[in-house]
Design an enzyme around this catalytic site. Structure first.
Site, short mmCIF file in Angstrom:
data_model
loop_
_atom_site.label_atom_id
_atom_site.label_comp_id
_atom_site.label_asym_id
_atom_site.label_seq_id
_atom_site.Cartn_x
_atom_site.Cartn_y
_atom_site.Cartn_z
N ASP A 282 -0.28 4.98 1.05
CA ASP A 282 -0.52 5.84 2.20
C ASP A 282 -0.51 5.03 3.49
OD1 ASP A 282 -1.00 8.44 0.91
OD2 ASP A 282 -2.70 7.41 -0.01
N ASP B 50 0.85 -1.18 0.00
CA ASP B 50 0.00 0.00 0.00
C ASP B 50 0.90 1.24 0.00
OD1 ASP B 50 -2.39 1.49 0.21
OD2 ASP B 50 -2.15 1.63 2.38
N ASP C 21 -1.56 -0.96 5.94
CA ASP C 21 -1.79 -0.38 7.27
C ASP C 21 -3.24 -0.51 7.70
OD1 ASP C 21 -2.69 1.61 5.37
OD2 ASP C 21 -2.68 3.06 7.02
#
Length: 275
Positions: free
Chosen positions: A12, A10, A206
């Protein structure tokens, strides 16, 4: 001994946060590049093209070429092309989405399109949404780039694709098919693009609800980082678990070839020709 590993990560919360590089992200990516490890950076953002995002990441200190960035827009274009080689679509979205569809050979039109494709935009138009509703009522199939209901902005939270999709569904009764995370379709298309196999790929994210879930459903090993929005309390809320939890991607910079410390991705040289 040969290392057989690929990465999907990922963007961000893993590589950058609030426009700043997360410490160690550059070392991790450089390790992959230096060792010819296949990887792809994933994002549900459909506003920008991979080239745009590459330039933005460079200002944060990360040198990632556009071909290593897989957005929900490029995944959507990849999916639609697999369904209809040269189709027609009415698009509500920005250049990241329209460019991806044009590149895939699609025609963008409001004249009896086969699909309505909804993506992210910073300025949703009531007129465009009304057009989309009427086209869907007229028989167009409904596709969305990603299910996120809100997104951040300098002035606060903005309604995102999922919120606008809910409005269109309320008016039409048509449920969209979402392409972006957590749909494993996005992971599969990224894997195919880099020629990787799920059994030998690690997903780093995240978020439990998108990154870990989509990785799990695509058959990947998963790593959750605490540098984004998830903490241990968040992990306990879900009935599934990531393969491994770390503080940040910096923890993988020096062990990219053995992220779980079990040698799972190490292949004896005599076996690499028999798998």
């Amino acid at each position: 001994m040969t290392v057989n590993i690929s990465y999907l990560t990922d963007m961000d919360g893993v590589l950058i946060k609030e426009g700043e590089m997360i410490p160690g992200a550059d070392r991790f990516l450089q390790s992959l590049t230096d060792n010819n490890v296949e990887f792809m950076v994933l994002t549900n953002n459909s506003i920008f093209t991979p080239r745009d995002l590459s330039a933005r990441l460079k200002t944060s200190g990360l040198d990632i070429p556009p071909e290593r960035i897989w957005t929900s827009a490029t995944a959507t274009a990849h999916f639609l092309k697999s369904q209809v080689k040269e189709g027609t679509a009415y698009v509500v979205g920005e250049s990241g989405l329209t460019t991806a569809l044009h590149t895939a050979g699609w025609i963008l039109t409001d004249a009896n399109p086969e699909f309505v494709v909804l993506g992210e935009t910073r300025t949703y138009s009531f007129e465009a949404i009304t057009t989309a509703i009427n086209l869907i009522l007229g028989g167009a199939r409904f596709i969305c780039t990603n299910p996120d209901v809100t997104g951040p902005s300098p002035s606060g939270i903005l309604p995102a694709t999922g919120s606008v999709a809910a409005l269109i569904t309320a008016a039409t009764g048509a449920e969209p098919y979402y392409i972006g995370k957590p749909n494993p379709v996005m992971m599969r298309s990224a894997l195919n693009t880099i020629g990787a196999h799920s059994e030998h790929t690690v997903m780093i994210g995240d978020r439990m609800d998108t990154d870990v879930k989509s990785g799990l459903e695509a058959g990947l090993s998963t790593v959750l980082v605490r540098s984004g929005i998830s903490d241990d309390a968040e992990i306990r809320r879900y009935p599934f678990r990531p393969t491994h939890v770390i503080n940040s991607i910096a923890d993988l910079a020096d062990c990219w070839d053995d992220p779980f410390g079990d040698g799972a991705f190490h292949v004896p040289d005599e076996q690499q020709f028999t798998d």
